[in-house]
Scaffold this motif. Sequence first.
Motif, PDB file in Angstrom:
ATOM      1  N   MET A   1       0.838  -1.185   0.000  1.00 15.40           N
ATOM      2  CA  MET A   1       0.000   0.000   0.000  1.00 15.40           C
ATOM      3  C   MET A   1       0.874   1.236   0.000  1.00 15.40           C
ATOM      4  SD  MET A   1      -2.974  -1.158  -0.144  1.00 15.40           S
ATOM      5  CE  MET A   1      -3.908   0.320   0.198  1.00 15.40           C
ATOM      6  N   GLY A   2       0.298   2.360  -0.369  1.00 18.99           N
ATOM      7  CA  GLY A   2       1.063   3.578  -0.380  1.00 18.99           C
ATOM      8  C   GLY A   2       1.353   4.073   1.015  1.00 18.99           C
ATOM      9  N   SER A   3       2.451   4.783   1.119  1.00 21.20           N
ATOM     10  CA  SER A   3       2.809   5.307   2.423  1.00 21.20           C
ATOM     11  C   SER A   3       2.302   6.718   2.577  1.00 21.20           C
ATOM     12  CB  SER A   3       4.323   5.289   2.599  1.00 21.20           C
ATOM     13  OG  SER A   3       4.916   6.057   1.585  1.00 21.20           O
ATOM     14  N   SER A  96      -5.693  11.418  -5.145  1.00 18.50           N
ATOM     15  CA  SER A  96      -5.492  10.315  -6.073  1.00 18.50           C
ATOM     16  C   SER A  96      -4.980  10.863  -7.395  1.00 18.50           C
ATOM     17  CB  SER A  96      -6.795   9.548  -6.286  1.00 18.50           C
ATOM     18  OG  SER A  96      -7.785  10.417  -6.805  1.00 18.50           O
ATOM     19  N   HIS A 114      -7.801  -0.289 -12.594  1.00 18.34           N
ATOM     20  CA  HIS A 114      -8.280  -1.409 -11.787  1.00 18.34           C
ATOM     21  C   HIS A 114      -8.562  -2.608 -12.690  1.00 18.34           C
ATOM     22  CE1 HIS A 114      -9.790   1.330  -8.290  1.00 18.34           C
ATOM     23  NE2 HIS A 114      -8.603   1.683  -8.755  1.00 18.34           N
ATOM     24  N   SER A 133      -0.560  -0.435  -6.388  1.00 22.48           N
ATOM     25  CA  SER A 133      -0.086   0.226  -5.186  1.00 22.48           C
ATOM     26  C   SER A 133       0.960   1.270  -5.561  1.00 22.48           C
ATOM     27  CB  SER A 133       0.536  -0.804  -4.228  1.00 22.48           C
ATOM     28  OG  SER A 133       1.088  -0.173  -3.100  1.00 22.48           O
ATOM     29  N   HIS A 136       0.934   7.887  -2.374  1.00 26.88           N
ATOM     30  CA  HIS A 136       0.049   9.017  -2.675  1.00 26.88           C
ATOM     31  C   HIS A 136       0.814  10.295  -2.966  1.00 26.88           C
ATOM     32  CE1 HIS A 136       0.620   9.942   1.683  1.00 26.88           C
ATOM     33  NE2 HIS A 136       0.556  11.161   1.240  1.00 26.88           N
TER      34      HIS A 136
END
Length: 421
Positions: A1-3, A96, A114, A133, A136
């Motif tokens: 996941m993004g940090s 986003s 997606h 992933s 951000h």
Amino acid sequence: MGSVSLKIGDGTARFNRVTLCSSAVNILMLFSVLTTNLFALYAFTSAPKDHQNHLLHNTHKNISLISEQVALILRQIDVSQKKLAKMEKEILGYESLDLSRPNLAKELELFLQHHQLPLGKDSRTGITEMVASVGHSCEKSVDLLSQYMTYKASGPCPDDWSVAQKLILRGCEPLPRRRCFAKSAPKVGISPFPFSLWKPVSDKIFTWSGIGCKSLGCLNNKKISRDCVGCFDLANGSENLRFVKARSKNDFLIDDVLALGNGGIRIGFDIGGGSGTFAARMAERNVTVITNTLNIDAPFSEFIAARGLFPLFLSLDHRFPFYDNVFDLVHAASGLDIGGKPEKLEFLMFDIDRILRAGGLFWLDNFYYANDVKKSELTRLIERFGYKKLKWVVGEKVDAAAGPGKSEVYLSAVLQKPVRV
């Protein structure tokens, strides 16, 4: 996941004030509505009987007006909440990526789309689609990210590792995957393990693009960092004496620290490990160490790998990709002080504590005290974790680069993580 990198001293504080203000406004609005209804009810029940028919006639009209006012207030609350959500995104920098942005690399668009699972919902995870992933903070460097993702699919990758590192240092981590073949240099003259730990290697096996120096000799004549002065010279310099011969009271010997672990040190993590000498000394003692590094002004990752050791190309802003309580030892030096921000150091320390097992050792090795404020901040932070101080030495060392006769203050410590239930 993004940090997510939070600006605690600035953004979060402002967001908290906005949230509190909004809550107060919402409470005041609801209180006004309730008060209006109570006064209307009181006026109706306390009126004389001959006036009640008149009031009853107007009751429906009043209720209708009150309902309209309540609906208006609720709409205003909804608008306020949407504005707050937008302010939160602006404060935290969390947005986003907009795939409709012009001049966005096609490969980046494809990667971020997606992808629905071919058999529908997965029964074990509950997901229905695969989502890419990407950190951000990439939104803030989308032009540089688009440059990184501009290449010919199934062709050779551009020689742009320095662009990737720039993105990582800006918080754009993890980076998107690419469908191209990375440039590879022939690794000639690589020695078998364990001879590779200390045998010099050729300059030709490294990638020098984006680096000022083009040889190891050039690097050895520079002070790359406080922890890397001549650190690529494995034969003639002082690097091969580190951790086995003390030059000051702050230099702990590796065997002494391992003895504090009572034979329970098997795997470790070295943060900002320079050219990998700590991992090399540990490997000689059958301890496996992963070395976290970036290629800042030198090919650290390739050099560590050439020694037969494990480099982890990761910034310290990223959450460590390890499960909880897995390491017997974590070693860190002045590289622990990321950006000089106490909030960032606090987040980093909690992540170190997370991956270190109970009873494990945290070795803080020659951490530079820039001033008394930094000294007190670090001391208070360490005390919050309740670690047992097995070694704690504050001493001065003369730094030739700082000027003749100038000394600097350093802290070295070995701390043991307590059991928490």
